[in-house]
Design a protein around this motif. Structure first.
Motif, PDB file in Angstrom:
ATOM      1  N   PHE A   1     -11.228   3.814  -5.671  1.00  0.00           N
ATOM      2  CA  PHE A   1     -11.885   4.375  -4.485  1.00  0.00           C
ATOM      3  C   PHE A   1     -11.011   5.421  -3.793  1.00  0.00           C
ATOM      4  CE2 PHE A   1      -9.749   0.423  -3.174  1.00  0.00           C
ATOM      5  CZ  PHE A   1      -8.976   0.868  -2.110  1.00  0.00           C
ATOM      6  N   ASP A   2     -11.645   6.175  -2.858  1.00  0.00           N
ATOM      7  CA  ASP A   2     -10.964   7.208  -2.061  1.00  0.00           C
ATOM      8  C   ASP A   2     -10.524   6.616  -0.728  1.00  0.00           C
ATOM      9  OD1 ASP A   2     -11.507   9.052  -3.985  1.00  0.00           O
ATOM     10  OD2 ASP A   2     -13.227   9.944  -2.955  1.00  0.00           O
ATOM     11  N   LEU A   3      -9.472   7.155  -0.143  1.00  0.00           N
ATOM     12  CA  LEU A   3      -9.094   6.807   1.217  1.00  0.00           C
ATOM     13  C   LEU A   3      -9.829   7.737   2.188  1.00  0.00           C
ATOM     14  CD1 LEU A   3      -5.226   6.309   0.897  1.00  0.00           C
ATOM     15  CD2 LEU A   3      -7.076   4.723   0.358  1.00  0.00           C
ATOM     16  N   MET A   4     -10.344   7.172   3.272  1.00  0.00           N
ATOM     17  CA  MET A   4     -11.083   7.929   4.306  1.00  0.00           C
ATOM     18  C   MET A   4     -12.051   8.933   3.683  1.00  0.00           C
ATOM     19  SD  MET A   4      -8.481   8.864   7.395  1.00  0.00           S
ATOM     20  CE  MET A   4      -7.256   7.749   8.060  1.00  0.00           C
TER      21      MET A   4
ATOM     22  N   THR B   1     -13.974   6.326  11.608  1.00  0.00           N
ATOM     23  CA  THR B   1     -12.749   6.092  10.850  1.00  0.00           C
ATOM     24  C   THR B   1     -11.973   4.953  11.502  1.00  0.00           C
ATOM     25  OG1 THR B   1     -12.611   8.389  10.151  1.00  0.00           O
ATOM     26  CG2 THR B   1     -10.585   7.136  10.093  1.00  0.00           C
ATOM     27  N   ASP B   2     -11.604   3.971  10.704  1.00  0.00           N
ATOM     28  CA  ASP B   2     -10.817   2.853  11.229  1.00  0.00           C
ATOM     29  C   ASP B   2      -9.851   2.383  10.141  1.00  0.00           C
ATOM     30  OD1 ASP B   2     -12.381   1.451   9.415  1.00  0.00           O
ATOM     31  OD2 ASP B   2     -13.750   0.686  10.946  1.00  0.00           O
TER      32      ASP B   2
ATOM     33  N   GLU C   1     -14.899   9.635   4.495  1.00  0.00           N
ATOM     34  CA  GLU C   1     -15.699  10.305   5.537  1.00  0.00           C
ATOM     35  C   GLU C   1     -15.050  11.589   6.040  1.00  0.00           C
ATOM     36  OE1 GLU C   1     -14.038   7.542   5.833  1.00  0.00           O
ATOM     37  OE2 GLU C   1     -12.963   7.424   7.737  1.00  0.00           O
TER      38      GLU C   1
ATOM     39  N   PHE D   1       0.827  -1.203   0.000  1.00  0.00           N
ATOM     40  CA  PHE D   1       0.000   0.000   0.000  1.00  0.00           C
ATOM     41  C   PHE D   1       0.869   1.263   0.000  1.00  0.00           C
ATOM     42  CE2 PHE D   1      -2.895   3.089   1.743  1.00  0.00           C
ATOM     43  CZ  PHE D   1      -4.157   2.668   1.362  1.00  0.00           C
TER      44      PHE D   1
ATOM     45  N   THR E   1     -11.573   2.037   6.647  1.00  0.00           N
ATOM     46  CA  THR E   1     -11.804   3.210   5.803  1.00  0.00           C
ATOM     47  C   THR E   1     -10.478   3.863   5.409  1.00  0.00           C
ATOM     48  OG1 THR E   1     -11.971   4.800   7.619  1.00  0.00           O
ATOM     49  CG2 THR E   1     -13.999   3.692   6.967  1.00  0.00           C
ATOM     50  N   ALA E   2      -9.461   3.734   6.282  1.00  0.00           N
ATOM     51  CA  ALA E   2      -8.163   4.338   5.984  1.00  0.00           C
ATOM     52  C   ALA E   2      -7.538   3.680   4.758  1.00  0.00           C
ATOM     53  CB  ALA E   2      -7.230   4.209   7.182  1.00  0.00           C
ATOM     54  N   THR E   3      -7.662   2.364   4.670  1.00  0.00           N
ATOM     55  CA  THR E   3      -7.047   1.651   3.550  1.00  0.00           C
ATOM     56  C   THR E   3      -8.043   1.408   2.428  1.00  0.00           C
ATOM     57  OG1 THR E   3      -7.625  -0.468   4.539  1.00  0.00           O
ATOM     58  CG2 THR E   3      -5.445   0.418   5.068  1.00  0.00           C
ATOM     59  N   GLY E   4      -9.330   1.595   2.694  1.00  0.00           N
ATOM     60  CA  GLY E   4     -10.349   1.289   1.698  1.00  0.00           C
ATOM     61  C   GLY E   4     -10.559  -0.206   1.522  1.00  0.00           C
TER      62      GLY E   4
END
Lengths: 253, 291
Positions: free
Chosen positions: A194-197, B189-190, A199, A78, B193-196
């Motif tokens: 896709f996007d990271l975070m 946020t965890d 939210e 990553f 979601t940080a890595t998708g």
């Protein structure tokens, strides 16, 4: 001013393919090399040959294990660098105007002559894309190799970010993500980028392509029935040996 | 978050200093001459000392003046402007009281308002950050303002007001701590979601980018103090609120006891501010599988 532009002419950025990245860190090294020798203050190292070596990097590669509910775990390498967000939280918090987002191409840059090194922009970035250089006392971040992509002294094939040029796996792509017909936009469209975070509301320009699903262990070959073991239990000499060993003190296996 | 001593000293001392200047500014019968000098000297020493201390954590303090330019978007810039304006106005107000025994009411009120605005803008530097869920709440400005007003009242010898404000600040502090403990979880946020990659399964960090901690880990993932966090909360609470309240409300007034109450309060606020940073989790920790 640290106001964000309402719109940029282009949105240059990266598309990173998590399916293809092999985690070799070549992009990390080429980034460190190019950006130490070119734009702005060099990327310093602290105790490079001592205990706890540390240094400034604009691009870092993490490695994750993803364990689905069923099936085997998957390794995902990553790479992470500045996502050149449309709604960049790092820019608006800057007290000096050193951080800015360019109207012409959307690149987020730091004017190192105006940066006071307060670190607030790094606090505001959810992605850890900004690092305060311990030697120079100014904030460093990915410039999208702004000194390569417009540099006509370089051969055409080198007028892309250093990390993209270097990647031996072809896992990094560079282009204009505001143009729906660009190669990178098409790639995002077809692969479900896709996007990271998301939210956090930062609206990153850089996109990530998901790893493709791996083969299942249960997948059967057409030839599988022909390859069945001919005997479940050992016979002949091996059968005798099996029984003989079971009789020895220590019990059967 | 890394608790930088310069920032903790700044927010502790400046908060108290501007709190004291606020009460001096709205005083109907302010001191004059030597007494005024003593009060304003303490107020300015705390406020200016704190501000100077905060420049020590800058990479380039000599460029700090540039920080006054981006008031349209930056809370840090707004803080700088408010601080300079508050000190100028209060300085003029103080000079009139000390040397001419002249009380310019409107100047005092403007200076008092600017002093409170400075504390508010300081708190908004933290409360604006989506990246630190523990700080991202209206309770953070309430915490900073209540601490500043209570501490200022204590320093200026307003005993009844100080008792009431210390009690209010104590309640806000407790609510701030309780809310903060769940803030990261509630933020949604965890690592997923940080890595998708969260929808594919459970994400675990296998390898960090480098073998030794980097700037990000040192600045944002500070875990050293967390082991003692609960004990430190009790210590901070007793020093900031309980001991000064007991001294003010139950014991007969004496200058020595008052000094103990003030010193206890300052030590308590500093402890609380240390926890404010040390306990705060930045979402970038998710990329390292840490918090």
């Amino acid at each position: 001013m640290t106001d964000l532009p309402t719109q940029t002419d282009r949105s240059l950025g990266l598309v990173i393919d998590l399916d293809t990245c092999v985690g070799c860190h070549a992009c990390v090294i080429s980034c460190k090399g190019w950006n130490t020798e070119n734009y702005g203050a060099p990327l310093s190292d602290q105790r490079p040959y001592g205990t706890e070596p540390m240094g400034t990097f604009l691009n870092r590669v993490h490695s994750y294990e993803v364990q689905p509910e069923d099936g085997t775990a998957q390794t995902v390498h990553f790479p992470k660098s500045c996502l050149h967000c449309e709604s960049a939280p790092c820019v608006i918090v800057c007290p000096t105007g050193a951080s800015y987002k360019r109207v012409e191409d959307g690149i987020v840059l730091v004017n190192e002559d105006h940066c006071i090194g307060c670190g607030l922009c790094a606090w505001a970035c959810p992605y850890g894309a900004r690092e305060l250089d311990q030697e120079e006392g100014v904030m460093k971040k990915c410039t999208l190799c702004v000194d390569r992509i417009y540099n006509e002294n370089l051969p055409k094939e080198d007028q892309i970010p250093s990390c993209v040029r270097t990647c031996p796996a072809g896992a990094r792509h560079f282009g204009d993500l505001s143009d729906p017909n660009s190669d990178v936009s098409q790639l995002v469209e077809s692969r479900g980028g896709f996007d990271l975070m998301p939210e956090m509301g930062t609206k990153p320009v850089n996109k990530y392509l998901p790893p493709r699903p791996k083969d299942s262990w249960d997948d059967q070959s057409l030839l599988a029935p022909l390859l069945k073991p001919v005997a479940e239990e050992p016979v002949g000499f091996l059968g005798w040996l099996d029984k003989a060993l079971d009789k020895l003190p220590g019990g059967s296996a | 978050m890394h608790p930088a001593p310069s920032v903790i000293i700044f927010s502790t001392l400046s908060g108290l200093g501007f709190g004291l200047l606020f009460w001096l500014g709205i005083d109907l019968t302010p001191p004059t001459g030597g007494v005024a000098f003593a009060f304003f000297f303490i107020g300015f020493a705390l406020a200016v000392g704190g501000l100077l201390s905060s420049t020590f954590h800058l990479g380039h303090p000599e460029r700090a003046w540039r920080a006054l330019s981006q008031w349209r978007t930056s809370w840090l810039s707004r803080e700088g402007i408010c601080a300079v304006a508050a000190l100028c106005v209060m300085g003029l107000y103080a000079l009139c009281l000390i040397f001419f025994a002249t009380h310019i009411v409107i100047l005092g009120w403007i200076g008092a308002l600017l002093s409170l605005l400075t504390v508010f803008t300081t708190s908004m530097i933290y409360a604006q950050l989506d990246t630190v869920p523990r700080w991202k709440t209206p309770l953070t400005p309430a915490l900073y303002l209540s601490f500043s007003l209570a501490g200022g009242a204590l320093l200026s010898g307003r005993i009844t007001i100080a008792i009431a404000l210390l009690a209010i600040a104590a309640v806000i502090q407790i609510f701030w701590w309780i809310r903060g403990d769940n803030a990261l979880t509630i933020s949604g946020t965890d690592m997923g979601t940080a890595t998708g990659l969260g929808e594919r399964g459970t994400v675990r960090s296998m390898a960090h980018p480098h073998t030794a901690p980097n700037y990000l880990v040192k600045e944002f993932i500070y875990v050293i103090g967390r082991k003692h966090a609960q004990k430190l909360r009790v210590i901070a609470f007793v020093l900031t609120f309980a001991l000064p309240l007991v001294i003010l409300a139950l014991l007969p007034f004496s200058h020595i006891l008052a000094a103990i109450a003030v010193l206890s309060h300052i030590a308590g606020v500093a402890t609380s501010r240390w926890l404010f940073f040390a306990e705060a989790e930045h979402v970038v920790g998710h990329y390292y599988g840490m918090r």
